[in-house]
Motif scaffolding. Sequence first.
Motif, PDB file in Angstrom:
ATOM      1  N   ASP A   5      -3.345 -18.582   0.245  1.00 26.07           N
ATOM      2  CA  ASP A   5      -2.188 -17.782   0.377  1.00 26.07           C
ATOM      3  C   ASP A   5      -1.072 -18.726   0.241  1.00 26.07           C
ATOM      4  N   ASN A  10      -1.600 -14.293  11.247  1.00 27.36           N
ATOM      5  CA  ASN A  10      -0.879 -13.420  10.389  1.00 27.36           C
ATOM      6  C   ASN A  10       0.570 -13.803   9.884  1.00 27.36           C
ATOM      7  N   GLN A  45      -0.413  -0.403   2.064  1.00 21.67           N
ATOM      8  CA  GLN A  45      -1.100  -1.504   2.400  1.00 21.67           C
ATOM      9  C   GLN A  45      -1.934  -1.642   1.356  1.00 21.67           C
ATOM     10  N   GLY A  46      -2.429  -3.024   0.999  1.00 19.89           N
ATOM     11  CA  GLY A  46      -3.283  -3.381   0.246  1.00 19.89           C
ATOM     12  C   GLY A  46      -4.399  -4.096   0.956  1.00 19.89           C
ATOM     13  N   GLN A  47      -5.071  -5.027  -0.091  1.00 24.85           N
ATOM     14  CA  GLN A  47      -6.166  -5.790   0.758  1.00 24.85           C
ATOM     15  C   GLN A  47      -5.571  -7.064   1.482  1.00 24.85           C
ATOM     16  N   ARG A  48      -5.641  -7.118   2.876  1.00 17.90           N
ATOM     17  CA  ARG A  48      -5.030  -7.961   3.458  1.00 17.90           C
ATOM     18  C   ARG A  48      -3.404  -8.214   3.546  1.00 17.90           C
ATOM     19  N   THR A  52       0.511  -6.050   3.967  1.00 16.74           N
ATOM     20  CA  THR A  52       1.029  -4.837   4.060  1.00 16.74           C
ATOM     21  C   THR A  52       2.604  -4.789   3.741  1.00 16.74           C
ATOM     22  N   ILE A  85       2.124  -6.385  -4.248  1.00 14.30           N
ATOM     23  CA  ILE A  85       1.984  -5.146  -3.860  1.00 14.30           C
ATOM     24  C   ILE A  85       3.321  -4.385  -4.178  1.00 14.30           C
TER      25      ILE A  85
END
Lengths: 111, 115
Positions: A84, A18, A58-61, A63, A48
């Motif tokens: 990423d 993460n 939160q979004g897709q993967r 926060t 986001i």
Amino acid sequence: GESVGLHLPTLSVQEGDNSIINCAYSNSASDYFIWYKQESGKGPQFIIDIRSNMDKRQGQRVTVLLNKTVKHLSLQIAATQPGDSAVYFCAENKHDYKLSFGAGTTVTVRA
Amino acid sequence: ETGVTQTPRHLVMGMTNKKSLKCEQHLGHNAMYWYKQSAKKPLELMFVYNFKEQTENNSVPSRFSPECPNSSHLFLHLHTLQPEDSALYLCASSQGASGEGDTQYFGPGTRLTVL
């Protein structure tokens, strides 16, 4: 003065881990915050956003966390992938259409 | 694709040349922006147009001249630029009007090199 800044200019992350990218802002009147991702050769891409009446979104993967007490914003990316790898910017908005941007954090994902 | 296109993507010009950058948005937005992005620096807002009216000129030198003929198109006219003007020029658009929580969407940018 007013500023939007990121704590670290670079971040190296192992694939699958993460990622946490931090941003500090100084204007308590800011009420809207955005995270952008900019890949090499491209313009900033919206990831986001969060308004000041929220603490977490939160979004897709991803926060975004907002701590108004200490004027801190963070972006968490779960299970970081090679795609990423990019520069990440936070931006703040203060009751108008103008955004103030930080200098960016360069995220590099290690295989 | 974000719905904001910019041309050209790359431009090399001499200090005595005149050139123009073009931006077009297909999002039905009412506000458009020009930014300058230099290495290791935050994005610098240059100009803002809201409903075709210029609402912001962020102390930009007169060698940069914006034009917004309609809500979908934005130009940046360049003349007698300096080498320090070399940068990535980004166009963005947003809903505009009220401005509160107004997310901006960016084009891919024009990489400008001034010789």
